[in-house]
Design a protein around this motif. Structure first.
Motif, PDB file in Angstrom:
ATOM      1  N   PHE A 107      -5.126   6.691   0.913  1.00  0.00           N
ATOM      2  CA  PHE A 107      -4.637   5.412   0.402  1.00  0.00           C
ATOM      3  C   PHE A 107      -5.186   5.163  -1.005  1.00  0.00           C
ATOM      4  CE2 PHE A 107      -3.324   3.925   4.708  1.00  0.00           C
ATOM      5  CZ  PHE A 107      -2.087   3.413   4.346  1.00  0.00           C
ATOM      6  N   ILE A 108      -6.429   5.578  -1.254  1.00  0.00           N
ATOM      7  CA  ILE A 108      -6.991   5.424  -2.598  1.00  0.00           C
ATOM      8  C   ILE A 108      -6.167   6.206  -3.605  1.00  0.00           C
ATOM      9  CG2 ILE A 108      -8.975   6.017  -4.067  1.00  0.00           C
ATOM     10  CD1 ILE A 108     -10.768   5.373  -1.636  1.00  0.00           C
ATOM     11  N   THR A 109      -5.806   7.428  -3.261  1.00  0.00           N
ATOM     12  CA  THR A 109      -5.012   8.221  -4.206  1.00  0.00           C
ATOM     13  C   THR A 109      -3.569   7.728  -4.290  1.00  0.00           C
ATOM     14  OG1 THR A 109      -4.732   9.914  -2.472  1.00  0.00           O
ATOM     15  CG2 THR A 109      -6.437  10.289  -4.128  1.00  0.00           C
ATOM     16  N   TYR A 152       0.499  -0.096  -8.387  1.00  0.00           N
ATOM     17  CA  TYR A 152      -0.726   0.006  -7.586  1.00  0.00           C
ATOM     18  C   TYR A 152      -0.436  -0.284  -6.119  1.00  0.00           C
ATOM     19  CZ  TYR A 152      -1.262  -4.917  -6.433  1.00  0.00           C
ATOM     20  OH  TYR A 152      -1.069  -6.171  -5.884  1.00  0.00           O
ATOM     21  N   GLY A 153       0.646  -1.025  -5.857  1.00  0.00           N
ATOM     22  CA  GLY A 153       0.965  -1.427  -4.489  1.00  0.00           C
ATOM     23  C   GLY A 153       1.736  -0.401  -3.694  1.00  0.00           C
ATOM     24  N   ASN A 154       1.862   0.833  -4.201  1.00  0.00           N
ATOM     25  CA  ASN A 154       2.568   1.878  -3.439  1.00  0.00           C
ATOM     26  C   ASN A 154       2.065   1.966  -2.008  1.00  0.00           C
ATOM     27  OD1 ASN A 154       4.260   2.670  -5.514  1.00  0.00           O
ATOM     28  ND2 ASN A 154       3.076   4.483  -6.073  1.00  0.00           N
ATOM     29  N   GLY A 155       0.743   1.852  -1.846  1.00  0.00           N
ATOM     30  CA  GLY A 155       0.166   2.000  -0.513  1.00  0.00           C
ATOM     31  C   GLY A 155       0.624   0.945   0.473  1.00  0.00           C
ATOM     32  N   LEU A 156       1.008  -0.249  -0.022  1.00  0.00           N
ATOM     33  CA  LEU A 156       1.493  -1.306   0.879  1.00  0.00           C
ATOM     34  C   LEU A 156       2.645  -0.814   1.734  1.00  0.00           C
ATOM     35  CD1 LEU A 156       1.674  -4.461  -1.440  1.00  0.00           C
ATOM     36  CD2 LEU A 156      -0.015  -3.994   0.322  1.00  0.00           C
ATOM     37  N   PHE A 157       3.537  -0.053   1.112  1.00  0.00           N
ATOM     38  CA  PHE A 157       4.756   0.368   1.793  1.00  0.00           C
ATOM     39  C   PHE A 157       4.494   1.477   2.816  1.00  0.00           C
ATOM     40  CE2 PHE A 157       5.731  -1.543  -2.217  1.00  0.00           C
ATOM     41  CZ  PHE A 157       6.843  -2.324  -1.969  1.00  0.00           C
ATOM     42  N   PHE A 158       3.323   2.081   2.727  1.00  0.00           N
ATOM     43  CA  PHE A 158       2.929   3.112   3.690  1.00  0.00           C
ATOM     44  C   PHE A 158       1.959   2.555   4.736  1.00  0.00           C
ATOM     45  CE2 PHE A 158       4.250   5.376  -0.067  1.00  0.00           C
ATOM     46  CZ  PHE A 158       4.886   6.515   0.409  1.00  0.00           C
ATOM     47  N   SER A 159       1.717   1.242   4.709  1.00  0.00           N
ATOM     48  CA  SER A 159       0.649   0.683   5.544  1.00  0.00           C
ATOM     49  C   SER A 159       0.927   0.822   7.036  1.00  0.00           C
ATOM     50  CB  SER A 159       0.404  -0.786   5.180  1.00  0.00           C
ATOM     51  OG  SER A 159       1.577  -1.559   5.350  1.00  0.00           O
ATOM     52  N   GLU A 160       2.191   0.783   7.450  1.00  0.00           N
ATOM     53  CA  GLU A 160       2.497   0.965   8.879  1.00  0.00           C
ATOM     54  C   GLU A 160       2.129   2.367   9.349  1.00  0.00           C
ATOM     55  OE1 GLU A 160       6.338  -0.207  10.391  1.00  0.00           O
ATOM     56  OE2 GLU A 160       6.492  -1.852   8.952  1.00  0.00           O
ATOM     57  N   GLU A 161       1.978   3.280   8.399  1.00  0.00           N
ATOM     58  CA  GLU A 161       1.668   4.669   8.736  1.00  0.00           C
ATOM     59  C   GLU A 161       0.187   4.998   8.530  1.00  0.00           C
ATOM     60  OE1 GLU A 161       5.506   6.901   7.040  1.00  0.00           O
ATOM     61  OE2 GLU A 161       5.015   5.016   6.032  1.00  0.00           O
ATOM     62  N   SER A 193      -8.693   0.334  -0.557  1.00  0.00           N
ATOM     63  CA  SER A 193      -8.115   1.383  -1.408  1.00  0.00           C
ATOM     64  C   SER A 193      -7.589   0.806  -2.711  1.00  0.00           C
ATOM     65  CB  SER A 193      -6.998   2.117  -0.658  1.00  0.00           C
ATOM     66  OG  SER A 193      -5.838   1.315  -0.522  1.00  0.00           O
ATOM     67  N   ILE A 194      -7.098  -0.426  -2.676  1.00  0.00           N
ATOM     68  CA  ILE A 194      -6.597  -1.064  -3.900  1.00  0.00           C
ATOM     69  C   ILE A 194      -7.733  -1.280  -4.889  1.00  0.00           C
ATOM     70  CG2 ILE A 194      -5.633  -3.205  -4.832  1.00  0.00           C
ATOM     71  CD1 ILE A 194      -3.912  -3.374  -2.283  1.00  0.00           C
ATOM     72  N   ILE A 195      -8.831  -1.831  -4.421  1.00  0.00           N
ATOM     73  CA  ILE A 195      -9.968  -2.101  -5.313  1.00  0.00           C
ATOM     74  C   ILE A 195     -10.505  -0.810  -5.908  1.00  0.00           C
ATOM     75  CG2 ILE A 195     -12.330  -2.970  -5.426  1.00  0.00           C
ATOM     76  CD1 ILE A 195     -11.580  -4.983  -3.241  1.00  0.00           C
ATOM     77  N   VAL A 196     -10.778   0.161  -5.051  1.00  0.00           N
ATOM     78  CA  VAL A 196     -11.369   1.418  -5.519  1.00  0.00           C
ATOM     79  C   VAL A 196     -10.405   2.153  -6.444  1.00  0.00           C
ATOM     80  CG1 VAL A 196     -12.252   3.667  -4.819  1.00  0.00           C
ATOM     81  CG2 VAL A 196     -12.836   1.635  -3.488  1.00  0.00           C
ATOM     82  N   GLY A 197      -9.141   2.241  -6.048  1.00  0.00           N
ATOM     83  CA  GLY A 197      -8.167   2.992  -6.826  1.00  0.00           C
ATOM     84  C   GLY A 197      -7.914   2.400  -8.198  1.00  0.00           C
ATOM     85  N   VAL A 198      -7.783   1.072  -8.272  1.00  0.00           N
ATOM     86  CA  VAL A 198      -7.513   0.413  -9.554  1.00  0.00           C
ATOM     87  C   VAL A 198      -8.689   0.595 -10.507  1.00  0.00           C
ATOM     88  CG1 VAL A 198      -7.224  -1.832 -10.656  1.00  0.00           C
ATOM     89  CG2 VAL A 198      -5.857  -1.258  -8.655  1.00  0.00           C
TER      90      VAL A 198
END
Length: 481
Positions: free
Chosen positions: A16-18, A215-224, A235-240
């Motif tokens: 998720f970070i990446t 940066y919000g790409n991971g939101l759409f994968f959150s169900e997975e 992951s948002i904090i660390v990644g940004v």
């Protein structure tokens, strides 16, 4: 409409970070958006990215709160629906989809720009125009193929790509910083912008905010995700923050490598111009062309995978009445939705080229314009589809009765997004609107037209009582039980 479920428990925290970092142009920070940074902010270019970081961090706080409440493949519009209901939620979703469509067009065209302009800077030859649509459409096609990958493989590819980008970027930047004799604190001074904050603001409006938007790409994968309520916000904090530090080192190295800021500002690819005397022609072409597979396998595929999940979610909600779009592939990916996105991005790419090239001609500058003008529309749409969920968090708190401290509610749902939106509005006005910069201003108008049309369409659908269902509402009701 009954639909299949996406693959749950597939993505861990580190991936998720990446995913977050992939949406922040990790490699592109140095090569694809640096032109906008340096062109408008000069020696203070590093602060274009920092301004983008501040705004996105402030506006992402409500989104991070949202990830602690529900994992939803539809991304931002789920929070808008939780706070304001289906009509506002679906309005947000349409704007989110339009944002991704312009983003994909820009992704394809900027890939063509980097490859062709790098050759032009090194050899003084601008290859035939036919290569522009060819490269752009190949990029769009790769987006489609990537969005079809089984999610574990997709997340693994993005992880490898991101860290490879970081390695290449840092090795090149550190080498240049250690080699150049022009290191200076001037490049760390925000007052070194030749036009003051207006220059930093315009750079942010054209390139800086864009740098962080996905940066919000991971939101759409959150169900997975694996334990998504715990890992997505982290992951948002660390990644940004990681992407900003790494990217800022690269921007600094470009400034220090080529102290003639006037000449560097005139370059559509400052990295190629500034590094040429340090690593030679082969070295800079390696950086430009190694960028392409990295970009294919991280930002582009991450964004296309997110957009496919958004379209799938709208079909799952029956806002789009299509069982075909709501159907998953055998690997449980929204492949049909990805195919529709591919067709739309292809058509939009050809339209942008057909309209802009006759106006601006075919040269290295026009290639910059055709890539960044669609990105400007994407930026405007991003602030609408992001700002609405930000505001809605407060109303969800009030309506749901969730026990949250007054200070947390005030900061997370009111103060933080208000400051972020205020900084954005001021920077955008000072940098773009007040100066009527073209072709960016034309795409601002296009984005506003889309917003108005989308609002009218949702009002019409609401009048016809055809807004569909709400998977996010069902999820929240089941969670409360």
């Amino acid at each position: 409409m009954e639909t299949e479920n996406l693959n749950k428990n597939s993505i861990p925290l580190r991936r998720f970070i990446t995913l977050t970092m992939s949406g922040i142009f990790v490699y592109g920070f140095a090569i694809s958006v640096a032109g906008g940074y340096i062109d408008y902010a000069g020696d203070a270019a590093i602060y274009v990215g920092i301004l983008g970081l501040v705004v996105v961090l402030l506006m992402s706080i409500p989104i991070m709160e949202y990830t602690r409440l529900a994992p939803f493949a539809g991304g931002y519009y789920g929070l808008a629906e939780m706070g304001f209901g289906k009509a506002v939620g679906k309005f947000t979703a349409i704007l989110n989809y339009a944002y991704y469509s312009f983003l994909q067009v820009g992704n394809g065209l900027i890939t063509a720009e980097i490859m062709l302009v790098a050759i032009y800077i090194v050899y003084g030859i601008l290859l035939p125009f036919v290569l522009v649509p060819v490269i752009a459409l190949i990029t769009v096609f790769v987006m489609y193929i990537g969005a079809k990958y089984q999610v574990r493989n997709l997340a693994r590819i993005i992880e490898i790509s991101v860290w490879a980008q970081v390695g290449v970027m840092l090795v090149a930047a550190v080498y240049v910083i250690l080699t150049t004799h022009n290191n200076s604190l001037t490049y760390l001074n925000p007052s070194s912008s030749p036009t003051g904050f207006a220059g930093i603001g315009l750079g942010a409006a054209v390139s800086g905010f864009l740098t962080f938007e996905a940066y919000g790409n991971g939101l759409f994968f959150s169900e997975e995700g694996i334990k998504p309520k715990k890992v997505v916000w982290r992951s948002i904090i660390v990644g940004v923050l990681l992407a900003t530090v790494i990217g800022s080192v690269s921007i600094y190295s470009e400034l220090a490598a080529y102290p003639n800021i006037t000449a560097l500002s005139a370059s559509p690819l400052p990295l190629i111009t500034s590094y040429l005397s340090f690593i030679g022609k082969i070295g800079v072409l390696f950086l430009a062309f190694i960028y392409v597979p990295f970009y294919f396998s991280s930002n582009i595929i991450g964004a296309s995978g997110a957009q496919a999940r958004l379209l799938y979610s709208l079909s799952r909600d029956n806002f789009i009445n299509s069982k075909w779009l709501a159907k998953l592939s055998p690997t449980k990916t929204p492949a049909n939705a990805a195919l529709v996105n591919f067709v739309i991005a292809t058509a939009m790419t050809l339209i942008v080229l057909a309209v802009m090239i006759p106006v601006y001609g075919y040269n290295e500058t026009s290639l910059f314009y055709v890539a960044f003008a669609p990105y400007t529309a994407a930026t405007i749409l991003w602030y609408f589809h992001h700002g609405i969920p930000d505001v809605s968090l407060y109303f969800y708190y009030r309506r749901s009765g969730i026990k949250v401290s007054f200070m947390r509610k005030l900061f997370a749902s009111i103060l933080a997004p208000a400051f972020g939106l205020g900084i954005f509005a001021y920077a955008f006005y000072d940098g773009v609107i007040s100066n009527f910069v073209e072709p960016y201003f034309a795409f601002v108008l296009i984005a506003i037209i889309i917003v108005v049309f989308s609002a009218g369409y949702v009002v019409y659908r609401g009048y016809k009582n055809s807004l569909g269902g709400s998977v996010i509402e069902r999820m929240m009701n089941e969670a409360e039980k």
